[in-house]
Design an enzyme around this catalytic site. Structure first.
Site, PDB file in Angstrom:
ATOM      1  N   SER A 164     -31.939 -63.122 -59.851  1.00 35.81           N
ATOM      2  CA  SER A 164     -30.655 -63.621 -59.352  1.00 35.81           C
ATOM      3  C   SER A 164     -30.959 -64.810 -58.453  1.00 35.81           C
ATOM      4  CB  SER A 164     -29.938 -62.542 -58.542  1.00 35.81           C
ATOM      5  OG  SER A 164     -28.889 -63.098 -57.760  1.00 35.81           O
ATOM      6  N   TYR A 217     -30.176 -55.895 -52.108  1.00 40.78           N
ATOM      7  CA  TYR A 217     -30.110 -56.504 -53.442  1.00 40.78           C
ATOM      8  C   TYR A 217     -30.925 -57.804 -53.480  1.00 40.78           C
ATOM      9  CZ  TYR A 217     -28.150 -58.639 -57.672  1.00 40.78           C
ATOM     10  OH  TYR A 217     -27.991 -59.243 -58.897  1.00 40.78           O
TER      11      TYR A 217
HETATM   12  P1  NAP Z   1     -23.228 -55.143 -65.734  1.00 39.30           P
HETATM   13  O1  NAP Z   1     -22.258 -55.565 -66.781  1.00 39.30           O
HETATM   14  O2  NAP Z   1     -22.759 -54.204 -64.684  1.00 39.30           O
HETATM   15  O3  NAP Z   1     -24.518 -54.590 -66.452  1.00 39.30           O
HETATM   16  C1  NAP Z   1     -25.481 -53.804 -65.783  1.00 39.30           C
HETATM   17  C2  NAP Z   1     -26.247 -53.049 -66.850  1.00 39.30           C
HETATM   18  O4  NAP Z   1     -27.255 -52.263 -66.202  1.00 39.30           O
HETATM   19  C3  NAP Z   1     -25.351 -52.098 -67.633  1.00 39.30           C
HETATM   20  O5  NAP Z   1     -25.692 -52.144 -68.986  1.00 39.30           O
HETATM   21  C4  NAP Z   1     -25.679 -50.741 -67.037  1.00 39.30           C
HETATM   22  O6  NAP Z   1     -25.548 -49.735 -68.034  1.00 39.30           O
HETATM   23  C5  NAP Z   1     -27.158 -50.938 -66.681  1.00 39.30           C
HETATM   24  N1  NAP Z   1     -27.552 -49.974 -65.672  1.00 39.30           N
HETATM   25  C6  NAP Z   1     -27.024 -49.821 -64.424  1.00 39.30           C
HETATM   26  N2  NAP Z   1     -27.593 -48.781 -63.829  1.00 39.30           N
HETATM   27  C7  NAP Z   1     -28.505 -48.260 -64.697  1.00 39.30           C
HETATM   28  C8  NAP Z   1     -29.388 -47.169 -64.667  1.00 39.30           C
HETATM   29  N3  NAP Z   1     -29.468 -46.366 -63.598  1.00 39.30           N
HETATM   30  N4  NAP Z   1     -30.163 -46.935 -65.748  1.00 39.30           N
HETATM   31  C9  NAP Z   1     -30.084 -47.713 -66.846  1.00 39.30           C
HETATM   32  N5  NAP Z   1     -29.267 -48.776 -66.941  1.00 39.30           N
HETATM   33  C10 NAP Z   1     -28.475 -49.033 -65.881  1.00 39.30           C
HETATM   34  O7  NAP Z   1     -23.767 -56.418 -64.918  1.00 39.30           O
HETATM   35  P2  NAP Z   1     -24.563 -57.723 -65.393  1.00 39.30           P
HETATM   36  O8  NAP Z   1     -24.030 -58.818 -64.581  1.00 39.30           O
HETATM   37  O9  NAP Z   1     -24.596 -57.859 -66.858  1.00 39.30           O
HETATM   38  O10 NAP Z   1     -26.017 -57.375 -64.823  1.00 39.30           O
HETATM   39  C11 NAP Z   1     -27.200 -57.584 -65.553  1.00 39.30           C
HETATM   40  C12 NAP Z   1     -28.254 -58.128 -64.625  1.00 39.30           C
HETATM   41  O11 NAP Z   1     -27.865 -59.421 -64.156  1.00 39.30           O
HETATM   42  C13 NAP Z   1     -28.525 -57.292 -63.369  1.00 39.30           C
HETATM   43  O12 NAP Z   1     -29.921 -57.160 -63.160  1.00 39.30           O
HETATM   44  C14 NAP Z   1     -27.896 -58.115 -62.248  1.00 39.30           C
HETATM   45  O13 NAP Z   1     -28.545 -57.889 -61.011  1.00 39.30           O
HETATM   46  C15 NAP Z   1     -28.126 -59.508 -62.769  1.00 39.30           C
HETATM   47  N6  NAP Z   1     -27.267 -60.532 -62.180  1.00 39.30           N
HETATM   48  C16 NAP Z   1     -25.922 -60.528 -62.396  1.00 39.30           C
HETATM   49  C17 NAP Z   1     -25.144 -61.518 -61.805  1.00 39.30           C
HETATM   50  C18 NAP Z   1     -23.651 -61.584 -62.005  1.00 39.30           C
HETATM   51  O14 NAP Z   1     -22.980 -62.405 -61.328  1.00 39.30           O
HETATM   52  N7  NAP Z   1     -23.073 -60.793 -62.897  1.00 39.30           N
HETATM   53  C19 NAP Z   1     -25.738 -62.510 -61.009  1.00 39.30           C
HETATM   54  C20 NAP Z   1     -27.100 -62.471 -60.799  1.00 39.30           C
HETATM   55  C21 NAP Z   1     -27.864 -61.491 -61.403  1.00 39.30           C
HETATM   56  P3  NAP Z   1     -25.064 -48.234 -67.788  1.00 39.30           P
HETATM   57  O15 NAP Z   1     -24.044 -48.261 -66.681  1.00 39.30           O
HETATM   58  O16 NAP Z   1     -24.514 -47.843 -69.111  1.00 39.30           O
HETATM   59  O17 NAP Z   1     -26.303 -47.489 -67.435  1.00 39.30           O
END
Ligand code: NAP
Length: 262
Positions: free
Chosen positions: A139, A152
């Site tokens: 991130s 985080y």
């Molecule tokens: P998201 O839609 O909430 O996706 C998060 C994913 O992680 C989901 O598939 C969730 O699946 C999985 N997950 C959460 N807890 C888990 C667990 N205990 N075991 C296995 N899987 C788990 O959010 P996203 O934005 O796509 O996030 C993906 C990555 O991008 C993350 O690492 C996040 O930190 C990073 N990121 C996001 C942003 C943003 O603005 N969205 C910015 C910077 C970085 P289940 O709930 O089905 O387990």
């Protein structure tokens, strides 16, 4: 026709991970999709299986649970996985003292320990085959900490620093390690964190599709660190050069004069 290349994607049930699954299926990868929500994984697998000829396997796993992390490690050690996308992550929005013990522990385990363990499990096979790539989703908060993001941000700083070290260890073996640093990306992440995306400036957000397409373009270019939202790459070059100058400036072996005692 099915490709011989296989990608394992964590957090594939929504957001960035689900788009990685779509894009990698379109590139001909067979897929292993990992997340907790088995129903979401199953519908994505069905959709991808119908649209593409690649094989799609799903594994419902909680990457904060020891047995489930070990199960995915086993897959990575036993099977020929060409691309690991360490994408699963969480970021509960709470101050360090207010966050529940359970959320704090889960954030550290998912964002740091699981990512580190899956990376370690994937590397020996990739190094032996002299081929492979690991995408670690960090991130922009890897280099910025705000109130309510302390834990985080620190976990994402780990992802960036860990990735940068491992890159140097395995590059000569033909294995690429890419750290991807998204800024605001429209996914369920904010809702899961207890926030509303509507409370943020919409101009800082891109879609998950834009994010993943840019990140894959960075991977194709062999980038070590990909900052999809940074238009002026000199910003990163300056930051990284300052980091290296600062490190060089620490190699003195004596306290700085400002700390001299009278
Ligand atoms: P998201 O839609 O909430 O996706 C998060 C994913 O992680 C989901 O598939 C969730 O699946 C999985 N997950 C959460 N807890 C888990 C667990 N205990 N075991 C296995 N899987 C788990 O959010 P996203 O934005 O796509 O996030 C993906 C990555 O991008 C993350 O690492 C996040 O930190 C990073 N990121 C996001 C942003 C943003 O603005 N969205 C910015 C910077 C970085 P289940 O709930 O089905 O387990």
């Amino acid at each position: 026709m099915s490709s011989s290349k296989t990608a394992l994607i964590t957090g594939a049930s929504s957001g960035i991970g689900a788009v990685y699954a779509e894009r990698l299926a379109a590139r001909g990868y067979n897929l292993v999709l990992v997340a907790r929500r088995a129903d979401r994984l199953a519908s994505l697998a069905e959709k991808l299986g119908q649209a593409r000829s690649a094989s799609v396997r799903t594994i419902a796993a909680d990457l904060t649970a020891e047995a489930d992390i070990a199960q995915i490690e086993h897959v990575l050690r036993q099977e020929s996985i060409d691309l690991l996308v360490n994408n699963a992550g969480m970021g509960p929005s709470a101050s360090t003292s207010d966050m529940s013990d359970a959320d704090a522990a889960a954030t550290l385990t998912l964002n740091v320990a699981a990512l580190m363990r899956l990376t370690r499990a994937a590397l020996p096979g990739m190094r032996a085959r002299k081929l492979g790539a690991i995408v670690n989703v960090a991130s922009v908060l890897a280099f910025h900490a705000l109130p309510l993001t302390s834990l985080y941000s620190a976990t994402k700083a780990f992802v960036l620093t860990f990735s940068r070290g491992v890159q140097q260890e395995v590059k000569a073996d033909g294995v690429l390690v890419q750290a991807v640093l998204p800024a605001g990306t429209i996914t369920e992440f904010y809702e899961s964190a207890g926030l509303s995306i509507d409370d943020f400036d919409p101009r800082v957000f891109m879609s998950a599709e834009q994010l993943v397409d840019a990140a894959l373009s960075g991977l194709d270019r062999g980038e070590d660190v990909t900052l999809p939202s940074v238009h002026d790459l000199n910003l990163w070059a300056d930051y990284d050069a300052a980091r290296q100058r600062l490190f060089a400036g620490t190699q003195n072996g004596s306290p700085a004069p400002r700390y001299a005692t009278a």
